[in-house]
Structures are given as structure tokens and as C-alpha cells.
Motif scaffolding. Sequence first.
Motif, PDB file in Angstrom:
ATOM      1  N   ALA A 132       3.161   9.681  10.017  1.00 32.95           N
ATOM      2  CA  ALA A 132       3.088   8.345  10.628  1.00 32.95           C
ATOM      3  C   ALA A 132       3.653   8.342  12.044  1.00 32.95           C
ATOM      4  O   ALA A 132       3.313   7.476  12.855  1.00 32.95           O
ATOM      5  N   LYS A 133       4.519   9.309  12.323  1.00 32.31           N
ATOM      6  CA  LYS A 133       5.134   9.414  13.649  1.00 32.31           C
ATOM      7  C   LYS A 133       4.614  10.616  14.433  1.00 32.31           C
ATOM      8  O   LYS A 133       5.146  10.935  15.499  1.00 32.31           O
ATOM      9  N   ASN A 134       3.600  11.283  13.895  1.00 30.14           N
ATOM     10  CA  ASN A 134       3.052  12.487  14.551  1.00 30.14           C
ATOM     11  C   ASN A 134       4.154  13.482  14.897  1.00 30.14           C
ATOM     12  O   ASN A 134       4.139  14.090  15.975  1.00 30.14           O
ATOM     13  N   THR A 135       5.086  13.659  13.995  1.00 29.83           N
ATOM     14  CA  THR A 135       6.269  14.456  14.274  1.00 29.83           C
ATOM     15  C   THR A 135       6.516  15.494  13.190  1.00 29.83           C
ATOM     16  O   THR A 135       6.353  15.210  11.997  1.00 29.83           O
ATOM     17  N   VAL A 136       6.916  16.673  13.638  1.00 29.93           N
ATOM     18  CA  VAL A 136       7.368  17.725  12.738  1.00 29.93           C
ATOM     19  C   VAL A 136       8.800  18.077  13.128  1.00 29.93           C
ATOM     20  O   VAL A 136       9.154  18.047  14.308  1.00 29.93           O
ATOM     21  N   TYR A 137       9.603  18.377  12.125  1.00 31.61           N
ATOM     22  CA  TYR A 137      11.018  18.657  12.339  1.00 31.61           C
ATOM     23  C   TYR A 137      11.372  20.059  11.855  1.00 31.61           C
ATOM     24  O   TYR A 137      10.706  20.618  10.980  1.00 31.61           O
ATOM     25  N   LEU A 138      12.435  20.588  12.409  1.00 27.56           N
ATOM     26  CA  LEU A 138      13.005  21.829  11.909  1.00 27.56           C
ATOM     27  C   LEU A 138      14.512  21.632  11.831  1.00 27.56           C
ATOM     28  O   LEU A 138      15.181  21.549  12.864  1.00 27.56           O
ATOM     29  N   GLN A 139      15.015  21.516  10.611  1.00 32.63           N
ATOM     30  CA  GLN A 139      16.449  21.423  10.397  1.00 32.63           C
ATOM     31  C   GLN A 139      16.988  22.836  10.268  1.00 32.63           C
ATOM     32  O   GLN A 139      16.559  23.591   9.392  1.00 32.63           O
ATOM     33  N   MET A 140      17.931  23.185  11.136  1.00 28.90           N
ATOM     34  CA  MET A 140      18.472  24.541  11.163  1.00 28.90           C
ATOM     35  C   MET A 140      19.956  24.474  10.822  1.00 28.90           C
ATOM     36  O   MET A 140      20.735  23.862  11.564  1.00 28.90           O
ATOM     37  N   ASN A 141      20.319  25.087   9.720  1.00 29.35           N
ATOM     38  CA  ASN A 141      21.714  25.123   9.269  1.00 29.35           C
ATOM     39  C   ASN A 141      22.221  26.555   9.259  1.00 29.35           C
ATOM     40  O   ASN A 141      21.436  27.507   9.301  1.00 29.35           O
ATOM     41  N   SER A 142      23.529  26.698   9.199  1.00 28.18           N
ATOM     42  CA  SER A 142      24.164  28.022   9.150  1.00 28.18           C
ATOM     43  C   SER A 142      23.615  28.926  10.244  1.00 28.18           C
ATOM     44  O   SER A 142      23.230  30.082   9.986  1.00 28.18           O
ATOM     45  N   LEU A 143      23.562  28.418  11.442  1.00 27.50           N
ATOM     46  CA  LEU A 143      22.970  29.166  12.548  1.00 27.50           C
ATOM     47  C   LEU A 143      23.770  30.411  12.873  1.00 27.50           C
ATOM     48  O   LEU A 143      25.003  30.439  12.758  1.00 27.50           O
ATOM     49  N   LYS A 144      23.039  31.444  13.271  1.00 25.93           N
ATOM     50  CA  LYS A 144      23.614  32.738  13.610  1.00 25.93           C
ATOM     51  C   LYS A 144      23.266  33.073  15.056  1.00 25.93           C
ATOM     52  O   LYS A 144      22.250  32.589  15.575  1.00 25.93           O
ATOM     53  N   PRO A 145      24.051  33.931  15.702  1.00 20.25           N
ATOM     54  CA  PRO A 145      23.707  34.326  17.081  1.00 20.25           C
ATOM     55  C   PRO A 145      22.300  34.892  17.195  1.00 20.25           C
ATOM     56  O   PRO A 145      21.629  34.694  18.220  1.00 20.25           O
ATOM     57  N   GLU A 146      21.827  35.567  16.159  1.00 23.46           N
ATOM     58  CA  GLU A 146      20.477  36.137  16.209  1.00 23.46           C
ATOM     59  C   GLU A 146      19.382  35.088  16.119  1.00 23.46           C
ATOM     60  O   GLU A 146      18.203  35.416  16.252  1.00 23.46           O
ATOM     61  N   ASP A 147      19.746  33.839  15.889  1.00 18.07           N
ATOM     62  CA  ASP A 147      18.757  32.761  15.933  1.00 18.07           C
ATOM     63  C   ASP A 147      18.503  32.286  17.370  1.00 18.07           C
ATOM     64  O   ASP A 147      17.610  31.454  17.600  1.00 18.07           O
ATOM     65  N   THR A 148      19.259  32.807  18.306  1.00 12.77           N
ATOM     66  CA  THR A 148      19.076  32.439  19.710  1.00 12.77           C
ATOM     67  C   THR A 148      17.676  32.824  20.188  1.00 12.77           C
ATOM     68  O   THR A 148      17.259  33.970  20.056  1.00 12.77           O
ATOM     69  N   ALA A 149      16.955  31.839  20.701  1.00  8.85           N
ATOM     70  CA  ALA A 149      15.573  32.060  21.128  1.00  8.85           C
ATOM     71  C   ALA A 149      15.032  30.766  21.722  1.00  8.85           C
ATOM     72  O   ALA A 149      15.658  29.714  21.627  1.00  8.85           O
ATOM     73  N   VAL A 150      13.852  30.883  22.309  1.00  6.35           N
ATOM     74  CA  VAL A 150      13.085  29.689  22.650  1.00  6.35           C
ATOM     75  C   VAL A 150      12.219  29.362  21.430  1.00  6.35           C
ATOM     76  O   VAL A 150      11.504  30.239  20.918  1.00  6.35           O
ATOM     77  N   TYR A 151      12.295  28.137  20.993  1.00  5.06           N
ATOM     78  CA  TYR A 151      11.552  27.693  19.812  1.00  5.06           C
ATOM     79  C   TYR A 151      10.337  26.891  20.263  1.00  5.06           C
ATOM     80  O   TYR A 151      10.458  25.944  21.051  1.00  5.06           O
ATOM     81  N   TYR A 152       9.182  27.274  19.715  1.00 11.28           N
ATOM     82  CA  TYR A 152       7.926  26.656  20.095  1.00 11.28           C
ATOM     83  C   TYR A 152       7.305  25.923  18.905  1.00 11.28           C
ATOM     84  O   TYR A 152       7.263  26.453  17.784  1.00 11.28           O
ATOM     85  N   CYS A 153       6.788  24.758  19.187  1.00 11.85           N
ATOM     86  CA  CYS A 153       6.028  24.004  18.206  1.00 11.85           C
ATOM     87  C   CYS A 153       4.560  24.428  18.289  1.00 11.85           C
ATOM     88  O   CYS A 153       4.032  24.652  19.397  1.00 11.85           O
ATOM     89  N   ASN A 154       3.928  24.546  17.142  1.00  9.35           N
ATOM     90  CA  ASN A 154       2.517  24.947  17.081  1.00  9.35           C
ATOM     91  C   ASN A 154       1.745  23.980  16.202  1.00  9.35           C
ATOM     92  O   ASN A 154       2.235  23.560  15.154  1.00  9.35           O
ATOM     93  N   ALA A 155       0.542  23.656  16.645  1.00  9.62           N
ATOM     94  CA  ALA A 155      -0.377  22.862  15.832  1.00  9.62           C
ATOM     95  C   ALA A 155      -1.671  23.645  15.678  1.00  9.62           C
ATOM     96  O   ALA A 155      -2.256  24.082  16.677  1.00  9.62           O
TER      97      ALA A 155
END
Length: 114
Positions: A74-97
Amino acid sequence: QVQLVESGGGLVQAGGSLRLSCVGSGIIFRFAIMGWYRQAPGKQRELVATIRRAGTTNYGDSVKGRFTISRENAKNTVYLQMNSLKPEDTAVYYCNANVTADYWGQGTQVTVSS
């Protein structure tokens, strides 16, 4: 014109959480397979998570149990909840359709400090 606009990135300490959002326009959002990918410096872009229009999800091995993808059509939105983050999660995050073709957002930087 298709647009995907990400938000929610930033700097967080290891063990912390962030929630990314991606708002889509110019596509029939509810029909799209939506996804998040990431690219760290010197590495190839990799799958983080996808969610199909019926809600079926798929995760990359490195984020299973820590990240959750969800969508709100309804909001044309996708989410990514990221918990317990680690240094190796460091990156540029891209949304894809994925709907008749692949569309990408500009990306949002996530930096996890140790």
C-alpha cells in the motif's frame, strides 16, 4: 520512469540495528519481486534478501537469522530490518525491483564499527 529511493543507512556499532527502507514509483509495486543487495569495497554485489509478491522470502547465508525483509504494498515500500550487525555487514545496500526488468536504486551506505 522507475525510481527506487533507499533510506535508513548510517553508522552503527557492532551489535546494533538499522532499518532500511526503499520506496518505489513508476512500477506496479505489488507485482514486483523486491530485494536488497549489497556491495562492499573490492567485492562483488551479493544477495541480502528478496521477497516475492506473496510474501515468500529468501536470504543470503551470511544474514540469515539477523536480517528480516518485509514489504508494504500500500506504501510501495520494502524494508530491511538489520539486527546484530557485524563489521562485515559494512557495504552499500541497494534496493532491487524485478518486474519485467531489473531496476536498481542509488544505494545507501551502511557502516558497522567494531
